[in-house]
Design an enzyme around this catalytic site. Structure first.
Site, PDB file in Angstrom:
ATOM      1  N   TYR A  38       0.962  -1.173  -0.035  1.00 12.75           N
ATOM      2  CA  TYR A  38       0.143   0.196  -0.101  1.00 12.75           C
ATOM      3  C   TYR A  38       0.846   1.304   0.047  1.00 12.75           C
ATOM      4  CZ  TYR A  38      -4.730   1.945   0.377  1.00 12.75           C
ATOM      5  OH  TYR A  38      -5.752   2.763   0.317  1.00 12.75           O
ATOM      6  N   GLY A  39       1.926   1.163  -0.776  1.00 15.72           N
ATOM      7  CA  GLY A  39       2.575   2.533  -1.155  1.00 15.72           C
ATOM      8  C   GLY A  39       2.106   3.167  -2.148  1.00 15.72           C
ATOM      9  N   VAL A  40       2.772   4.202  -2.798  1.00 16.36           N
ATOM     10  CA  VAL A  40       1.858   5.331  -3.603  1.00 16.36           C
ATOM     11  C   VAL A  40       1.161   4.603  -4.976  1.00 16.36           C
ATOM     12  CG1 VAL A  40       3.327   7.110  -3.216  1.00 16.36           C
ATOM     13  CG2 VAL A  40       4.171   5.944  -4.826  1.00 16.36           C
ATOM     14  N   GLN A  41       1.905   3.549  -5.238  1.00 21.03           N
ATOM     15  CA  GLN A  41       1.053   2.842  -6.639  1.00 21.03           C
ATOM     16  C   GLN A  41       0.042   1.798  -5.764  1.00 21.03           C
ATOM     17  OE1 GLN A  41       1.159   3.292  -9.735  1.00 21.03           O
ATOM     18  NE2 GLN A  41       2.919   4.323 -10.061  1.00 21.03           N
ATOM     19  N   ASP A 101      10.647  -2.914  -4.888  1.00 24.83           N
ATOM     20  CA  ASP A 101      11.601  -4.134  -5.476  1.00 24.83           C
ATOM     21  C   ASP A 101      12.367  -5.117  -4.449  1.00 24.83           C
ATOM     22  OD1 ASP A 101      10.906  -3.298  -8.240  1.00 24.83           O
ATOM     23  OD2 ASP A 101      12.543  -1.583  -7.965  1.00 24.83           O
ATOM     24  N   HIS A 125       6.057  -2.990 -12.509  1.00 17.35           N
ATOM     25  CA  HIS A 125       7.431  -2.720 -13.032  1.00 17.35           C
ATOM     26  C   HIS A 125       8.350  -4.045 -13.420  1.00 17.35           C
ATOM     27  CE1 HIS A 125      11.300  -0.621 -12.849  1.00 17.35           C
ATOM     28  NE2 HIS A 125      11.617  -0.949 -11.869  1.00 17.35           N
ATOM     29  N   GLY A 154       2.209   6.891  -8.361  1.00 16.23           N
ATOM     30  CA  GLY A 154       0.651   6.342  -7.885  1.00 16.23           C
ATOM     31  C   GLY A 154      -0.058   7.629  -7.574  1.00 16.23           C
ATOM     32  N   ASP A 209      12.670   2.672 -17.622  1.00 22.01           N
ATOM     33  CA  ASP A 209      12.217   3.223 -16.515  1.00 22.01           C
ATOM     34  C   ASP A 209      13.196   3.596 -15.656  1.00 22.01           C
ATOM     35  OD1 ASP A 209       9.656   3.686 -14.747  1.00 22.01           O
ATOM     36  OD2 ASP A 209      11.001   2.504 -13.435  1.00 22.01           O
ATOM     37  N   GLU A 213      14.326   7.564 -14.539  1.00 25.12           N
ATOM     38  CA  GLU A 213      14.429   7.689 -13.112  1.00 25.12           C
ATOM     39  C   GLU A 213      15.648   8.528 -12.854  1.00 25.12           C
ATOM     40  OE1 GLU A 213      11.173   4.553 -11.508  1.00 25.12           O
ATOM     41  OE2 GLU A 213      13.282   4.126 -10.967  1.00 25.12           O
TER      42      GLU A 213
END
Length: 354
Positions: A38-41, A101, A125, A154, A209, A213
């Site tokens: 339940y992180g930003v994404q 990751d 990802h 996200g 990606d 980044e």
């Protein structure tokens, strides 16, 4: 689906009209989507899917702390829609693996036994699959493995959705065991809030990606800003002037013009002096930094960059070290100037006055 042509390259993009609500319900109506993390994404994608009528549950590590509290605030109910990672993975027919990751590597032995025949494993990802020699993430052959990778945070995925817009995203099919992987993937892609999707592979996504980044999206742009800010300050310009000429004008005036109609249009809507200077100098900057980008890409492709990331992010003191590094940026003069300049923007001034 629409064919687009850019130069001599023809691509096919998938739009929201290709997967209207009724079609999404037909494809995902009997599925339970377990969002692990339940992180930003994880937060943005799960809330959008829930609002789109998809059956969603959340899986969190025990003692998740802030993530658990945030999930409860967002309406996820323990024992009904909020579970531990293995419970959610066992209940879900589609498993959205949205841990970090390093977290995906760590939790894979816990999750893999619940990936039973016919399920779908979803990523945003390509990292864990492409660098499986480092992560150990090798899915069983009798499940679908797909990816939808939003081209933004996200937070933006959720914000655009609430504004009635959609974020660009790429998609890829790594494994189609059921014959339904593509439909599952694209229905999920629209359900999480994508405006349109373009096809890629897991490898191409992660190479582009990680390069992006570290390059113009975050690392290189900050490096360029910092270099210009420091030069201006060293030549006697005030912090306010240096920040405005380096960051504020870029983000508040010029970059939105580029987003509207492209770089040429932005140039055409600036002074002739600015146009001439930009046209004369951009090649110098390109030639100076292109070797750095090539070195970066090769380190991404070889796996050297991911080894360093996994090692750093798996250390017990990772969070404390990260907070120290971010605090150093926040405490720097450049971003102290940024905080003051942002507080003086007209909309902020109106808000504080009212």
């Amino acid at each position: 689906m629409r064919k687009i042509k850019i130069g001599n390259v023809e691509e096919t993009v998938v739009e929201r009209s290709d997967y209207p609500p009724q079609r999404i319900r037909e494809i995902l109506g009997n599925e339970t989507v377990a969002v692990l993390g339940y992180g930003v994404q994880g937060r943005g994608q799960s809330l959008n899917m829930r609002d789109n009528g998809v059956r969603v549950i959340i899986g969190l590590r025990e003692h998740a702390g802030r993530s658990y509290d945030l999930a409860r605030q967002d309406g996820w109910v323990p024992g009904e829609t909020l579970f531990t990672l293995p419970e959610a993975a066992q209940r879900g027919t589609i498993i959205q693996y949205l841990l970090s990751d390093a977290g995906q590597k760590e939790q894979w032995p816990v999750i893999k036994p619940h990936l039973t025949k016919g399920k779908c494993l979803y990523f945003s990802h390509g990292f864990s699959i492409v660098y499986s020699d480092q992560t150990g993430v090798v899915p069983p052959p009798d499940i679908d493995v797909v990816m939808v990778a939003p081209k933004g945070s996200g937070t933006t995925v959720r914000r655009y959705f609430l504004e009635g817009k959609g974020i660009n995203a790429s998609f890829a099919i790594h494994q189609d065991a059921t014959g339904r992987a593509r439909d599952r993937c694209l229905a999920l892609g629209i359900a999480i809030g994508s405006g349109y999707l373009f096809e890629t592979t897991f490898q191409k996504e992660v190479f582009s990606d990680l390069t992006g980044e570290r390059g113009v999206l975050m690392g290189a742009i900050y490096g360029l800003w910092l270099a210009q800010y420091e030069v201006l300050r060293e030549h006697g310009h005030s912090p306010s002037e240096a920040f405005n000429e380096t960051v504020e004008e870029a983000t508040q005036s010029l970059y939105p013009l580029i987003a509207e109609n492209g770089m040429d249009w932005m140039y055409a809507n600036c002074s002739t002096t600015a146009q001439r200077g930009a046209l004369d100098w951009y090649r110098r900057f390109r030639d100076a930094v292109k070797p750095v980008f090539e070195e970066l890409y090769q380190k991404v492709a070889s796996g050297e960059e991911t080894r360093r990331v996994l090692e750093a992010n798996s250390r017990p003191d990772y969070r404390q070290q990260l907070e120290r590094e971010l605090k150093a940026i926040a405490d720097s003069e450049m971003w102290q100037a940024g905080a003051v300049v942002r507080s003086l923007r007209p909309e902020r001034a109106r808000s504080s006055a009212s």
